[in-house]
Structures are given as C-alpha cells and as structure tokens.
Design an enzyme around this catalytic site. Structure first.
Site, PDB file in Angstrom:
ATOM      1  N   LEU C 221       0.815  -1.216   0.000  1.00  0.00           N
ATOM      2  CA  LEU C 221       0.000   0.000   0.000  1.00  0.00           C
ATOM      3  C   LEU C 221       0.853   1.272   0.000  1.00  0.00           C
ATOM      4  CD1 LEU C 221      -2.806   1.258   0.287  1.00  0.00           C
ATOM      5  CD2 LEU C 221      -2.483   1.165   2.767  1.00  0.00           C
ATOM      6  N   ASP C 222       0.586   2.151  -0.942  1.00  0.00           N
ATOM      7  CA  ASP C 222       1.225   3.474  -1.002  1.00  0.00           C
ATOM      8  C   ASP C 222       2.735   3.415  -1.178  1.00  0.00           C
ATOM      9  OD1 ASP C 222      -1.293   4.479  -0.625  1.00  0.00           O
ATOM     10  OD2 ASP C 222      -1.043   4.853   1.509  1.00  0.00           O
TER      11      ASP C 222
END
Lengths: 278, 278, 278, 278
Positions: C221-222
């Site tokens: 994520l991210d």
C-alpha cells in the site's frame, strides 16, 4: 447559530478597531474571525469580520456609522450563495471546472446561466442542468452584441460575471454596467504578455515559466486589479501550443480560487489593486 | 515615533478584541498592524499587535490583565534586535547565508557567537567578526559535551539558538534549558524522512520533490512545531548527493525565513504546532 | 507521415546508442525525439525514441534484438489512444477532471468505462456518454467484490486502470492482474502520511505544505513507484477539511499529468522507482 | 577515468545521431550521458554528450566534421573549472552567495576577481581571498569607465562575466567583447518590468507573484536569452522594499543555478532563446 459578515473600509483613525468592536460587543455579537489591514501609504483602513449571531442590518449599519468617518464604506451581509453568470467562448476547461466545482458545492454561488458567442459548450453546460444562451456576434456590431448580452443578463440579476476564457473584449460601456463585478482569467502572468496570444508571445520570448492571472475587468484591457496569479515551469521543448495546454491546469485553478475569494467577500479593491484576506 | 509589540494568547471569550483595544485606546496608543486568530477546536485566542507610541510595560501589562482571563499569556516588547547564538558542524551554506544576511541587516538579531563541534567554519565566521568556539565532542560523553556548550552559551544569554546544520542530537536535558528557543533546519519535508540521511531516504524512495523544514526543537527528534517548509522538484537523474546539493538552496532560505519570523515575534506555539502571522 | 515509438531498456554497454541508431538509420527512419538515461548505480540503460516513418514491428524488433543484450526489453508501438477504465468512489473532482480533459482531447486514451462501489457518480459519467458500472461492495467479501470488478473489466481489455479517488484497497491478487498498470492518486506527499486520512494526519502534524502523489499500485500500500508529485502551501488557519478541499486542486492535476505521461509511454519503471522522460 | 564533453549544433539531418555515435564508438569512447533536441520549427539539432575516456581534440573534431553538415558547430572540452570575473555594485547578497558556493566547491569555476563601481564589497570579497577592483564611474564617461573595466578584465581572461546585481548598463561596444558570455540577474520576471526599479513597478501594478530572471546580456537591455527564472508569492502587505528584500532569496538562487548550468556547458543559445539540458 447564524453568521454575519461585516466589511468596512475608510480612512484610518486612532481607535477604529476599538470603536467597531465596541459596537459589535454592545450588540452581543461574537467575533469568529477578523482581518484588518492599513495601507500605510494612503492611510486607509480595511476590515473583514465574521460574527456569530446577527442583528438587523439597518440598525447595525447605523450604529457603525456613528463611530466611523463619514466617507466609510460599510457592507453587511449574510454568508449566502451569490448569483453569477459565466461567459465563455469555445474552450471547455475553465467552464467545465467551474461547473464541476459548483456541482460539488465548492463555490458559494448559484450559477444562473452560461452565455457564449458560440454553441460549442451547450452540451457540457446543459449536462449540469444550467441554462445555456448562444448569443452570436456574427452580423452584429459590437454594441448590438453587447446589448443582447445585457438583455439576457437582466433576467438573472447576477452579482458577478465570470469570464471563463471569453475571448472577446468588452467596451467600456458594457463594463460600466458591472463595475468591479466582472472577473476575467488572462492566460499569462500579467503584466507580461498583455493582449492577444500570450502563449505565442511567451514562446517567442523563450520564458522558462508561464503564468495565469485573474483580475477584475476595468475599462483598460488586462489592467484591472489582480486577484490571484499562479505559474508553472516550461522549457525549450514546449511549443506555443504545448504551453497553452500546460497553462490550462493553472488557468482553471486560478479562476476558481479567485472566484471563491470574491464570493466569500475576501477581496477589497483599492486604487487598481486588491487587498485579499485569505 | 517608537513602536511597541503586544502578544497575547488566552482562552477565547466574547469581547476580547474590544477589551484589548479599549486598553490600547485609553492609553492613547495607535494600532499599526493587528493579527488575530482563534483556534476553533480548542477555543484559544492569539493576537499580535504593533503599536505606535509606547507605555511603561508594567502598567500596560496590568491594565491588560484586568480585562483578560487569568491564564492569559501577555508579552510586551520593544521591536529590538535579539541576541542569538548559531550552532553548526561542517557545512557552510546555512551558516554563511545567515552571516551574510546579518551583515546586510536583513535579520533583527545580534549574532553573539558561533559554536561548532569542528573547527571547519572558523575562518568563514571570523571573517564576519563573529566569535567562533570550537567545542569538540571527541573524548567527551554527550553530557560533558553539552555541559561545555551550555557554559559557553551562558556568557551570551541568547534568546534563541539556531542550529544551522548542526548534525548532533541534543539530549532532552539540554533542550530544557532553551524551551521553544532552539530552531533547527531539517533537510527533508517533515514528517517524511525523519532521522538520519533524509536525502538518501528520498533517493531510495524515488520522490519527485524534496523539501526542507524548520522547526522548534523539542524532546522528540524531528517532531517539534514546524515553522516554515519549502520544496523543489527533482527527478530520476538526481543522485542522493545531487539531491543534497539542490536541497541546500531551500535549506538556507527556509532557515533564514523562519528565523526572521521568530525574531519578529510572528510565531506562536500551541500544542506542537505554530501559528504564524506573516 | 506516420510515427513509431521505440522503448528499450537493458544493461548498459558500449556502443548501445550507435547500434540502435544504426538499425533505425538502415531502415530509413528518422529520429524526431530521443531520450536516453543510464542509471549509473545499476548500469542500466533506458531509451525512448520517436521515429518518423514506420517499419513492420516484427522485423524491426528482430533487428534490434540482434544488436541488444539478450535480456533487453524492447517495446514498439504506434502512437495511439490506449483503452483505460477509471475506478472511483464518491468524490467527483478527479473523475470529472479526467472526463473533461478527455472530452477536450487532452489525453491520448479511450475511456471505456467508469466503475464505482457507489452510484453517486453515475450522472456525471453518463453525461459524457461513458458507461457507468455500480459494483457495490456491500454484502460481498473483498474477494467476491474484486471478482465482480475483474469480470466487468474483462469486456474492456484496458491497458491501464486509473484510480480516481477510489477509496478501497485492492488485494495483492487483484493487483497481479494488472501489474504496473494501475495508477493511483494518493492525497498526500508520499511517503509522508501513508494510509488513511492523510489530510487529518497533515493537520495534526501542523505542516505548512500539503501534497499529492500519483504512483503505480503494487502489493504494498502506497509504496509503488512514484510518477508525479505536487504541493501547495497551507497554514494554521486550515482545518483538515480545508486542507482536503485545497488538496483537490493538485490531486486532479497530478493524476491527469501522470496519466498523460504514462499514456505517452514516457514512464519506465525500474526497481520501485520511475524514470520519466518529460 | 577521464571525461570529455562534446557539444554539437547543426541543421538536422537523417542519421545524425547514428553518425555521431559511430565516430564515438569507433574511437572506443563510452557515452555516459546524452541529450539531444531538435527544434522542429527551424530544423536545428542540438546535442550534448559526456564521454568516458578521451581522444585528442583535433583528430576527434576532424572525424566529427566528416559526418556533419559543413555549418556544424562542434565544441570539445574537458570538464574543467572555467575562469570567471564577477561584477557587482553595492548589494552583497548575490556576490556573497556566489563566493560562499565557490568556497564550498559547488560551482565549477575559478573566480579570478570581483570588479565594482563602488568600494562597498571589498571586505566581503577579500575575506574569501579574491582580488577586488574598485573602478569608479565618477568623473568618467561611460566609455572611459568601460575601457578601464576591459583593461582590468584582460589580465584574467575570463570565460564569463557574471553581473551579480551590477547596476549599470553596458554599451553595445562593451558587450561585443564578451558575446553571449555575460550573465545577468534581473530582479523581475522578464519580460514584465523591464528596466529600472522592477520591484517598484511590481508594487505599483499589485502583482501577487514576483520573479527573478537570469539571462545572457545582448545589445538590447533585458532582452537577451533567458536561462533560468523563478518566482515567489507576495501580497498586499508587501511594500516595494519588502518585495525587494523577499526577491533577494530567489535572485541569488537563480543566478547561481544559471551560472552552474552555463559552466557545465548545458546551455545552448539559438535565436534569442536558450536550450537548457538540465
């Protein structure tokens, strides 16, 4: 609780803030936010105050008048949506951006209509359920064309006209109908590249940054009080068309930002310049 | 005419501005500039006022106290140059920039001395006729080193310590001697890249923008209230070292800008954040 | 005259540019623009060349293969519009901006459809005559929901998925179907404020600049390769909500800019970073 | 291993890159970095290549000439420090910044001397052990003054003259001695505010952004090819003097950045514009 906005500008004097806040205090109102500015060259005072609670306007104004210099300009208003009309030509990016923001409730305005000298933007406008008026300039003198526009505007009683890449120049006669109430986006970093084809001018000069300027429209083309400016970097690989395309990204943001500031009564005009309480 | 600065922060209350400006008015002083802010979450009020004319501090403070909540923090001061000491390590760009600006009278401070854990910056410092103290950390415990620094600082009674790329971390015990009076420049866009080698971290992550952050030093590394931040674009062609070099341009400007804001008493600290009246 | 795009990445070797341009020259093609980059750490070579004229792909590729290292990655393509599908949730600004730009022919893509886990954006999407699929996540496991989306996507065979403020996190299994082909806009200056509510995090930390980051979606994520970042200044008067609203202006520009770069094959991915030939 | 720089500009032709890289390949040299650009309006080709290894210049140039159009401009050089002389008047910020950067080895140049029409900056200059020449313009005609400067310059044989806020205008006769070899920093965002007192002009116009521009000096004041530009935001609270002070922060960075680009041979001049390979 309801809110009220107080806008004052007048020659500066000792005790102004005290006298104004005394009126507010005596009426039992509470200051939520307060901006003041004194232009030291001219000795002029500007104030924007948001109050919690409200008081009948006439009486409030009268009490303020008693403590302010005679030539003071006092404006009271509720924080409300203001009616506007957008004028555009063929380019959709600024108009579309305003329509989108409005649909998303970002701007405290009520877009009454879009007027254009072409029919290109009808579908875009009507998909947002906003009336679209195509007022062609063909076979009409400038004055006739402007008369048509003024007649159309009358039915909407707009507080502001927003020129979202409206590519025609208004006569001073037209401008006088909406003094300091027409907002334009100019596609250059004013005062560089006044007039037509600013991106071509920027390309020809070989600048490394291009800009965008929103301003109030006055009788003198591109010389009205500047509200917001922004820039982006470019380089030798940009054609004039490439600059124009890149410039759209800031044009729409600058126009929207300035419109929001004006609608929220954060912009004072003083001697061809603006004071912006942001 | 002389000027006086009034700084007030206290819980918000109805009539605060009225009551404060009444005291000012009654003393015959004139407001030149005035900034107010109410933190709506906490209901806390902040005010910075510049007055023309002056009044004996003790009496002025007393009159303000009478109209303010008991826990109000009132600071009065003349607009004067404040004594500071700069700490640096080996890199000259931030120190040199501050020395240059000071020589050019850009900063309202009196640089009393430069302290460094190395001798590299002596010549630069002394060319500006500022005393230079080399206090080595070698063969000393962190506590001993800090004791030496504190002893050296005592003779100068600085209002602020400025860490101009001082590459050591102070103990909480040291920081307590100068609470909210140590300004640091961190070479990243905090809170990204906390800790050591932020440019290497930025390089490893492949960011497209690098930043610089000035903040007050608290007990928690790189977590003090942020004063100023700025950024510049980078791209894949930058090495970590190239980022570090490019970053210097904003480091020195950010540090100088924040120092100027602090020296002009434009910065309030409230709950790990700053309110900056710029 | 028709144009052809050549994209090559491979281990660096002496004579690479000579050998590649010899193939191009021998085929009678003309180089219009040429970008090269060698990552000096890893000794890896990247090249993007736009040619005037064209040559059958298979034969062209074969000739390039003969002069390039065995592991070279060669991509040939005409400059053509690429099919994409946009995923969104409830916020209209990024989606609306992409739809507007697409209608204005700014982006070299064909928006096949919009998929959302809510029905909010149907009217906006359909006003641009783009199919809208509401695939609710309610009463479905994450896997079931993603299966529905994958099935819907199959009919469109998109080159890229664009997450225009799609507020759900994909499983690694989903991401594997579109490796390095999902573009996300994250509403912070990554790696600051990873995860949920970045504007609230930014507000809590008291930063003076907020940012926006577009990146390829990977399993973490991210943490995918960053394509474009941009920032705007904020100050103590901004609430978290105010930051979110201000941030929209850069979110949409950053997303559109990165999409354009990707669609024009200007972005190489190498080891969790991007090389962007802009 | 030693490095060599190749700079070529000539009319574009099919096979240019192939032919040039063939020469490089045949000489056994390796390309480390390569920038090319074709100006599509004029059909002109520009190339900057850094090579690992070196070859005797004369022979290298001859081999390149054989494959290039007759009017090709070929420059070969080692990556070396270039001699420069700085001219300044009274303001210390740009000069001091260059001296600091030079002392920190940021700029690939050898500052031979500082020349000024005043004596103000002597101490600053000499503290960096650079010769300082005060050549007053008092009681001298413009021509006499320039003759004095030229005579002083002769002893240093500078590649470039850097005008670090040198507040006098050179005659075309002077400029001809250093064609495209004089770099100036203008304190506005050119072409806005050409001529004297640009900050006063910016103040009078009420702009919201101020800028700084570095450019080569030509016979036409402020109209030479632009190298670098940068801007910072201002607002109604800035006086003209406040703008001037704020502007210094970008003036020095813009001047230093452009000097670095020029010294690294990254700047081509073509028809009153620059191509910058950064």
């Amino acid at each position: 609780m309801s809110k009220q906005l107080v806008l004052i500008d007048c020659p500066d004097a000792k005790g102004l803030v005290y006298n104004i806040t005394k009126v507010i205090y005596d009426l039992g109102l509470n200051i939520i936010s307060n901006h003041e500015y004194v232009d030291s060259n001219s000795g002029y005072f500007f104030m924007r105050t948001v109050l919690e609670g409200s008081h009948p306007e006439e009486q409030f104004r009268e009490k303020l008048s008693e403590v302010l210099p005679g030539e003071a300009n006092i404006r009271l208003s509720a924080l409300r949506k203001k009616p506007i009309v957008i004028l555009a030509t063929k380019e959709p990016h600024c108009l579309g951006d305003l329509l989108l923001r409005n649909a998303d409730d970002e701007l405290p305005c009520d877009i009454k209509a879009v007027i254009s000298n072409h029919d290109h933007l009808r579908k875009l406008t009507e998909s947002f359920e906003i009336p679209y008026h195509h007022i062609s300039s063909e076979n009409r003198s400038r004055e006739e064309h402007e008369q048509k526009i003024l007649a159309c505007l009358d039915q909407y009683e707009p507080d502001y006209l927003v020129l979202a890449k409206y590519m025609r120049i208004f006569t001073p006669q037209f401008v006088k109908h909406y003094p300091h109430r027409i907002i334009n986006i100019h596609h250059s970093f004013l005062p560089a590249f006044i007039g037509a084809s600013p991106y071509q001018q920027a390309f020809d000069r070989g600048v490394k940054i291009i800009g965008s300027t929103s301003h109030f429209v006055t009788e003198n083309l591109d010389e009205g009080p500047i509200i917001v400016q922004d820039v982006i970097p470019v380089n030798h690989t940009f054609t004039a068309e490439g600059m124009a395309q890149a410039g759209r990204d800031i044009e729409k943001n600058v126009l929207a930002k300035s419109l929001k500031l004006v609608l929220e009564n954060r912009v004072f005009i003083f001697k061809d310049k603006t004071i912006v309480f942001d």
